[in-house]
Scaffold this motif. Structure first.
Motif, PDB file in Angstrom:
ATOM      1  N   UNK A   1      41.408  77.449  62.543  1.00  0.00           N
ATOM      2  CA  UNK A   1      41.930  78.672  63.152  1.00  0.00           C
ATOM      3  C   UNK A   1      43.370  78.467  63.606  1.00  0.00           C
ATOM      4  N   UNK A   2      44.241  79.410  63.269  1.00  0.00           N
ATOM      5  CA  UNK A   2      45.631  79.350  63.703  1.00  0.00           C
ATOM      6  C   UNK A   2      45.678  79.634  65.201  1.00  0.00           C
ATOM      7  N   UNK A   3      46.356  78.773  65.938  1.00  0.00           N
ATOM      8  CA  UNK A   3      46.399  78.895  67.395  1.00  0.00           C
ATOM      9  C   UNK A   3      47.748  79.409  67.867  1.00  0.00           C
ATOM     10  N   UNK A   4      47.796  79.739  69.142  1.00  0.00           N
ATOM     11  CA  UNK A   4      49.049  80.175  69.748  1.00  0.00           C
ATOM     12  C   UNK A   4      50.095  79.066  69.682  1.00  0.00           C
ATOM     13  N   UNK A   5      49.650  77.811  69.823  1.00  0.00           N
ATOM     14  CA  UNK A   5      50.580  76.683  69.723  1.00  0.00           C
ATOM     15  C   UNK A   5      51.225  76.621  68.343  1.00  0.00           C
ATOM     16  N   UNK A   6      50.436  76.951  67.307  1.00  0.00           N
ATOM     17  CA  UNK A   6      50.989  76.983  65.946  1.00  0.00           C
ATOM     18  C   UNK A   6      52.084  78.040  65.839  1.00  0.00           C
ATOM     19  N   UNK A   7      51.810  79.202  66.412  1.00  0.00           N
ATOM     20  CA  UNK A   7      52.795  80.285  66.380  1.00  0.00           C
ATOM     21  C   UNK A   7      54.060  79.877  67.119  1.00  0.00           C
ATOM     22  N   UNK A   8      53.891  79.239  68.286  1.00  0.00           N
ATOM     23  CA  UNK A   8      55.042  78.823  69.086  1.00  0.00           C
ATOM     24  C   UNK A   8      55.898  77.825  68.307  1.00  0.00           C
ATOM     25  N   UNK A   9      55.253  76.844  67.634  1.00  0.00           N
ATOM     26  CA  UNK A   9      56.000  75.861  66.847  1.00  0.00           C
ATOM     27  C   UNK A   9      56.743  76.545  65.707  1.00  0.00           C
ATOM     28  N   UNK A  10      56.053  77.462  65.037  1.00  0.00           N
ATOM     29  CA  UNK A  10      56.665  78.174  63.910  1.00  0.00           C
ATOM     30  C   UNK A  10      57.880  78.984  64.360  1.00  0.00           C
ATOM     31  N   UNK A  11      57.783  79.596  65.537  1.00  0.00           N
ATOM     32  CA  UNK A  11      58.867  80.438  66.042  1.00  0.00           C
ATOM     33  C   UNK A  11      59.944  79.639  66.768  1.00  0.00           C
ATOM     34  N   UNK A  12      59.636  78.378  67.102  1.00  0.00           N
ATOM     35  CA  UNK A  12      60.597  77.571  67.834  1.00  0.00           C
ATOM     36  C   UNK A  12      60.736  77.986  69.281  1.00  0.00           C
ATOM     37  N   UNK A  13      59.616  78.416  69.874  1.00  0.00           N
ATOM     38  CA  UNK A  13      59.619  78.822  71.285  1.00  0.00           C
ATOM     39  C   UNK A  13      58.484  78.096  71.990  1.00  0.00           C
ATOM     40  N   UNK A  14      58.443  78.213  73.296  1.00  0.00           N
ATOM     41  CA  UNK A  14      57.351  77.612  74.054  1.00  0.00           C
ATOM     42  C   UNK A  14      56.085  78.447  73.907  1.00  0.00           C
ATOM     43  N   UNK A  15      54.904  77.852  74.103  1.00  0.00           N
ATOM     44  CA  UNK A  15      53.659  78.625  74.010  1.00  0.00           C
ATOM     45  C   UNK A  15      53.622  79.806  74.983  1.00  0.00           C
ATOM     46  N   UNK A  16      54.146  79.627  76.199  1.00  0.00           N
ATOM     47  CA  UNK A  16      54.111  80.716  77.170  1.00  0.00           C
ATOM     48  C   UNK A  16      54.997  81.869  76.723  1.00  0.00           C
ATOM     49  N   UNK A  17      56.159  81.539  76.112  1.00  0.00           N
ATOM     50  CA  UNK A  17      57.030  82.597  75.596  1.00  0.00           C
ATOM     51  C   UNK A  17      56.362  83.331  74.449  1.00  0.00           C
ATOM     52  N   UNK A  18      55.727  82.572  73.554  1.00  0.00           N
ATOM     53  CA  UNK A  18      55.022  83.206  72.438  1.00  0.00           C
ATOM     54  C   UNK A  18      53.914  84.114  72.953  1.00  0.00           C
TER      55      UNK A  18
END
Length: 340
Positions: A12-29
């Protein structure tokens, strides 16, 4: 290098994956995907684009656990077969979804016990908000809503009671306005034909009575009330049976457009000339009413605006922002066409 692989064994794709992909912190994502204010537009765009590329689907349970709040807003409506409520729901969802909230729909079928059962099912899950239809419910249901502490907005009706949020219009005033129009057009034996008999239908009936009493023309025998569900078929039955009992009637105010549409079709079959012999009017300006022969005179209710205003009020309450106008009167519009 961007990675579309989840850090979880499940894939499952996680919020942490999205944050890494976007180059932002998990809280920002997280804040960007929830539509929280205060996140820079560029970061929001990067987060949304990353989520779309990776096929990220938020986990509502995990989000609620992490934030100590739900992302669901429960919406209780009487029916989904009525265009009136479908239009309201569509506007509500179009407002809430971009803000990070999903609608959880419950259908009460105009049954107070069923509404109470839905509240007992939904409220223990602590929804972020609650939208309910009108104010007519059991004392237990009222207590459940009050004790839950969940921000609540009431639809279709208005109240000036402190601490209560509502969006709607005066059903009685609308019923009175339509009846006064029929009186101004020279009609004197005006019937009120109604079905379902929910509180709003009865409030329209009160407006009808007020107008006719003021003119000295009220006759309780001309209230044709049926507890059956509103339908095109029933409208034809009410017209035919009503005219058989009261052939002197020169106008019929139907509580809903589907009844009035059925009445117009029945009048055509029976050879009853509309509007020269009989005026026919409806309520809600539902699809098909402008296309009827003759086109149906009715009251247009601002259903989309009601959904938008209620959702905006709900979002403000959820965010702890002050609600400038707790009771929003959207009014109504008398739409005069060929039938009356």
């Amino acid at each position: 290098m961007s990675s579309s692989r989840s850090s979880r064994a499940s894939g499952r794709v996680t919020l942490q994956d999205v944050a890494r992909e976007a180059g932002v912190s998990p809280i920002t994502a997280s804040r960007a995907l929830r539509g929280t204010r205060g996140v820079h537009a560029e970061l929001v765009e990067r987060s949304l684009a990353a989520a779309q590329r990776l096929g990220y689907v938020p986990d509502p349970a995990a989000r609620a656990l992490a934030s100590s709040r739900s992302t669901q807003v429960a919406v209780l409506v009487p029916l989904l077969s009525n265009t009136l409520f479908v239009d309201v729901l569509d506007a509500v969802q179009r407002t809430l979804l971009p803000a990070g909230f999903q609608t959880l729909i419950g259908v009460t079928h105009y049954d107070a016990a069923e509404e109470e059962q839905l509240l007992r099912s939904f409220l223990p899950h602590r929804p972020a908000g609650l939208l309910v239809t009108g104010f007519d419910r059991t004392e237990t249901a009222r207590r459940l809503i009050q004790d839950s502490g969940v921000p609540t907005v009431h639809l279709m009706e208005l109240t000036s009671a402190p601490g209560i949020h509502s969006v709607g219009f005066s059903q009685a005033a609308a019923g009175r306005a339509l009846t006064e129009h029929l009186l101004r057009s020279g009609r004197r034996r005006i019937a009120y034909a109604a079905a379902q008999l929910d509180p709003r239908v009865l409030q329209r009936a009160e407006g009808y009575r007020q107008a006719l009493r003021a003119a000295g023309l009220y006759d309780p025998a001309l209230e044709w009330l049926s507890p059956a569900p509103s339908s095109i078929e029933l409208g034809g039955v009410l017209l035919e049976q009503g005219l058989q009992r009261h052939p002197e009637v020169d106008a019929i105010f139907f509580c809903n457009d589907d009844l009035a549409q059925g009445a117009l079709l029945k009048a055509l079959r029976l050879g009853v000339a509309v509007p020269s012999r009989l005026a026919v009017a409806g309520f809600n300006d539902l699809p098909g009413s402008p296309q009827m022969l003759p086109a149906l005179t009715t009251v247009r209710t601002r259903r989309r605006e009601m959904g938008l205003a209620a959702a905006d009020m709900m979002l403000a309450s959820i965010r702890g922002e002050p609600v400038a106008q707790p009771s929003v009167d959207l009014g109504f519009e008398l739409v005069i066409r060929e039938s009356a």
